[in-house]
Design an enzyme around this catalytic site. Structure first.
Site, PDB file in Angstrom:
ATOM      1  N   HIS A 362       0.822  -1.211   0.000  1.00 54.79           N
ATOM      2  CA  HIS A 362       0.000   0.000   0.000  1.00 54.79           C
ATOM      3  C   HIS A 362       0.848   1.249   0.000  1.00 54.79           C
ATOM      4  O   HIS A 362       0.500   2.247  -0.612  1.00 54.79           O
ATOM      5  CB  HIS A 362      -0.921   0.009   1.216  1.00 54.79           C
ATOM      6  CG  HIS A 362      -1.758  -1.208   1.270  1.00 54.79           C
ATOM      7  ND1 HIS A 362      -2.038  -1.880   2.424  1.00 54.79           N
ATOM      8  CD2 HIS A 362      -2.334  -1.906   0.285  1.00 54.79           C
ATOM      9  CE1 HIS A 362      -2.758  -2.927   2.148  1.00 54.79           C
ATOM     10  NE2 HIS A 362      -2.959  -2.964   0.861  1.00 54.79           N
ATOM     11  N   CYS A 675      -5.519  -0.366 -18.810  1.00 58.28           N
ATOM     12  CA  CYS A 675      -5.143   0.520 -17.695  1.00 58.28           C
ATOM     13  C   CYS A 675      -4.110  -0.078 -16.748  1.00 58.28           C
ATOM     14  O   CYS A 675      -3.892   0.441 -15.667  1.00 58.28           O
ATOM     15  CB  CYS A 675      -6.382   0.951 -16.915  1.00 58.28           C
ATOM     16  SG  CYS A 675      -7.214  -0.399 -16.074  1.00 58.28           S
TER      17      CYS A 675
HETATM   18  C1  PEP Z   1      -4.559  -4.238 -13.101  1.00 61.51           C
HETATM   19  O1  PEP Z   1      -4.699  -5.324 -12.558  1.00 61.51           O
HETATM   20  O2  PEP Z   1      -3.929  -4.075 -14.175  1.00 61.51           O
HETATM   21  C2  PEP Z   1      -5.124  -3.026 -12.509  1.00 61.51           C
HETATM   22  C3  PEP Z   1      -5.109  -1.876 -13.148  1.00 61.51           C
HETATM   23  O3  PEP Z   1      -5.631  -3.131 -11.254  1.00 61.51           O
HETATM   24  P1  PEP Z   1      -4.742  -3.188  -9.920  1.00 61.51           P
HETATM   25  O4  PEP Z   1      -3.328  -2.901 -10.320  1.00 61.51           O
HETATM   26  O5  PEP Z   1      -5.318  -2.169  -9.007  1.00 61.51           O
HETATM   27  O6  PEP Z   1      -4.950  -4.582  -9.473  1.00 61.51           O
END
Ligand code: PEP
Ligand code: MG
Length: 748
Positions: A362, A675
């Protein structure tokens, strides 16, 4: 320990202190010390070996061995009996050294005539500085009392070394905390920074190690322990949380442990001051900490470590607030730090260096959100750095330069200047579209998770927020946030975004993201466990509350919501139904509904790529969560340093898979974006665009570099490079695409 022995040990320590008080230079002091130890222990030989570098020990002073061998005889960690003491951090005690397992003959020292050998590690707070040895001609095993006395002396030597007592003309050892050093770690957040060390938990400096009056020292210790217990009791009354209480109970058990107290009192009677006794036991606990495989025991040992720190602060009067002033350009150095504490420092920090931590922790998420360069797993940085030390953080290479020399500092400053120049180039194209040479426009959005991220929407030139991770607000609190608080926060996010689109992702907890106020579930594979939408659907209360907060925040404006970790059509359908139900309920309650609502899903498991056509038709948009998708595609844990980088994101198989997703979305006219972190890496982003992705969402700092590269490239040409690499049976297209990128860099 026998009384006579205690007096002997105290006498020796007293003499050591006198030797320290003399005006001698470092080497002369060490020589005097070896002489004193040899004579008071009735041995012909006493030698001090210290680390020259990470795995080489050097004979630095001796009484009894050949003087020529000093600073000449060296051995590797683990080599010979001395190397064994250092490596295993244990005592070696043998009456017949030449025949003991591991003995190495070193003719230059003349030690073959000595039979008995007693070696103890010189260590301080878990760090081994060297080895202290006594040897004698007559074959005998050293008694437990003698071993103990030598350990106490070794500890005093370690403290004195820490205080720089052995530095000077013809220095025996260079002073710790004075020489420059390089530490390697793992990049948590890219970027470079120069500044001065600010220790999150400043070290306690013990300057009086030896004490004459054991009664007085035991009394001081007793008083300090009483004060410590009162403090723990107070903490206990302040919490009503069951789990925290359990932790504190365990803590209290230690604070009242008779064994701990007895060992410290023994150390005091052998001549140490109360604080040195605490530190000696702490040091031993730390040495054990590294060797204990059992997680429960390790936790207990770290409780003890924490209690020892508190006790040291009480005894030395050095609170956690030492009165030191935070430098103007602070680089935070800590063993580890929680997200809440990090947020309190906020953007005042230039950089962060953690001894522990992980890329997915975190604290790393917060550092990333604040765009502060972060290095995790940086060796023993908290032991090496002092408040105010000059420090340079290279978040490109994962390197920390502590107290850099002039050459390193000037090379590093050149690098900072180069990066700043690039930044300037990026800001000159900030308001221009990410239009490739072939005329394709790629939508570049930013990822966010904090209110503090929103100003980047303007400064980076992002078109909108492609991913707003909502879990941070849940993670940094001690209790579940209230609906009104969330609604107010989301409303502020929408206000700050002005008319730009913000994609709110509903709570993605589970896996590594554990809420402090939710009972943790012991799961064998948390990343494959009860997380994200699975929790949301099984326990819909929190999800409903969050959807309500979002609807109220929109207050008549358009709203975009995305569900994380959807693995099959049915999960999307169920989540969408929750949304519809919530909308109807909000309307009944008289709240204004959003003017337009878009509901999408994250594609983070390979299964969703093969969902029925109807899913692609119904979902309003999809966003590829490449971080998770890649870990499941390659079966390689994104949190595991050993395998995290094993498979290239530009691996042909992965690109082909992504291409398949693009095709399916094209067939059904479904909006698609990417993303994950890879979207922010220029070469990856270029390849994604070449295979047909038209929207990418990334960290704000990546928008400039990605746009700059896209604007110089022709996607048709890149596509050809990719297809050729595939036909040639390449494992990854990276090499070929990099070659192409070099040609466009050279073009005017
Ligand atoms: C991912 O898994 O690519 C994502 C954008 O979500 P997180 O990194 O928050 O798991
Ligand atoms: Mg994810």
């Amino acid at each position: 320990m026998a009384d006579g022995m205690e007096t002997e040990s105290r006498k020796l320590l007293g003499r050591l202190r006198d030797a320290m008080a003399s005006d001698d230079a470092g080497q002369a002091r060490l020589d005097k010390i070896t002489h004193l130890i040899a004579s008071s222990m009735g041995c012909e030989v006493c030698s001090i070996y210290l680390f020259r570098d990470e795995d080489t020990l050097e004979l630095c002073a001796t009484e009894g061995l050949k003087a020529d061998a000093v600073h000449q005889t060296r051995m590797k960690l683990g080599e010979g009996l001395v190397g064994k003491v250092a490596k295993k951090r244990t005592v070696v005690n043998t009456p017949d050294a030449p025949h003991a397992p591991g003995f190495r003959f070193m003719p230059e020292t003349g030690e073959e005539i000595y039979s008995s050998f007693l070696g103890v590690p010189i260590q301080r707070l878990g760090a081994t500085l060297g080895v202290l040895v006594v040897q004698s001609r007559t074959a005998r095993e050293f008694s437990a009392d003698e071993t103990y006395a030598l350990e106490v002396v070794a500890m005093v030597l370690a403290e004195m070394a820490e205080l720089g007592a052995f530095v000077g003309e013809g220095a025996a050892m260079s002073a710790r905390h004075q020489h420059s050093m390089l530490l390697r770690g793992t990049v948590g957040q890219e970027g470079v920074a120069e500044g001065h060390v600010w220790l999150h938990e400043p070290r306690v400096v013990v300057s009086n190690v030896i004490a004459d009056d054991p009664e007085r020292e035991c009394e001081r210790l007793g008083e300090a322990v009483d004060q410590l217990r009162v403090g723990v009791d107070e903490m206990l009354t302040m919490t009503t949380d069951k789990e925290q209480q359990q932790v504190l109970e365990a803590y209290r058990m230690f604070a009242t442990s008779k064994g701990w107290m007895r060992r410290m009192e023994e150390d005091i009677r052998s001549g140490l001051s109360a604080e040195a006794a605490v530190e000696k036991q702490q040091s031993m606990a730390r040495a054990r900490l590294g060797q204990v495989p059992d997680a429960y025991l390790r936790d207990r040992l770290s409780d003890l470590d924490d209690l020892s720190n508190r006790l040291l602060r009480i005894l030395t009067g050095q609170g956690s607030d030492t009165g030191a002033e935070m430098p103007a350009d602070p680089i935070l150095v800590a063993r580890n730090i929680g997200p809440g504490e990090l947020l309190e420092y906020g953007r005042s920090l230039r950089g962060i260096v953690l001894e522990g931590g992980s890329v997915g922790s975190h604290a790393a998420v917060v550092a990333r959100a604040l765009a502060i360069p972060l290095i995790v797993n940086a060796g023993r940085i908290t032991e090496e750095a002092l408040n105010g030390d000059h420090i340079m953080v290279d978040g490109e290479q994962g390197v920390v330069h502590l107290r850099p020399d002039d050459n390193v500092a000037s090379a590093f400053r050149d690098k900072i200047a180069m990066l700043a120049a690039a930044q300037e180039r990026y800001s000159s194209i900030r308001d221009k579209p990410a239009e490739t040479r072939c005329g394709t426009v790629i939508g570049l959005h930013m990822n966010a998770g904090l209110m503090a991220d929103l100003p980047s929407l303007v400064s980076s030139g992002a078109e909108g927020v492609g991913l707003f991770r909502t879990e941070l607000q849940f993670l940094v609190r001690n209790q579940m946030p209230k609906r009104t608080e969330l609604a107010a926060l989301y409303a502020r996010v929408l206000d700050a975004a002005q008319e730009k689109r913000v994609v709110f992702r509903t709570l993605d907890i589970g896996s590594d993201k554990v809420l402090p106020y939710m009972k943790p579930n012991e799961e064998p594979n948390p990343a494959l466990g009860w997380r994200a939408i699975r929790v949301g659907l099984d326990k819909p209360g929190v999800m409903r509350m969050q959807l309500q907060a979002l609807i109220r925040a929109a207050n008549g404006r358009p709203l975009t919501v995305m569900f994380p970790f959807v693995a099959q059509f049915e999960e999307y359908r169920a989540a969408r139904a929750e949304m519809d139900k919530t909308l109807a309920r909000e309307a009944r309650l008289g709240h204004v509904l959003p003017s337009k609502i878009e509901v999408g899903a994250m594609l983070e498991t390979p299964s969703l790529a093969f969902a029925p056509r109807q899913f692609f038709e119904q979902v309003e948009f999809l966003s590829i969560g490449g971080n998770d998708l890649k870990q499941f595609f390659f079966a390689a844990d994104r949190e595991n340093e050993r395998v995290r980088k094993r498979y290239d994101s530009l691996n042909i198989s992965f690109l082909t898979f992504l291409e398949r997703i693009v095709e399916r979305c094209r067939e059904t006219n479904t909006q698609l974006s990417f993303c994950g972190e890879d979207a922010g890496r220029p070469v990856e982003a270029l390849c994604f665009a070449a295979i047909g992705l038209r929207t990418l969402s990334m960290r704000p700092a990546s928008i400039g570099p990605v746009k700059s590269l896209l604007r110089r490239c022709d996607l048709g040409e890149v596509r050809e490079v990719i297809d050729r690499a595939r036909e040639d049976g390449e494992m990854s297209v990276r090499g070929a695409v990099m070659d192409y990128v070099r040609t466009v860099h050279q073009s005017p």
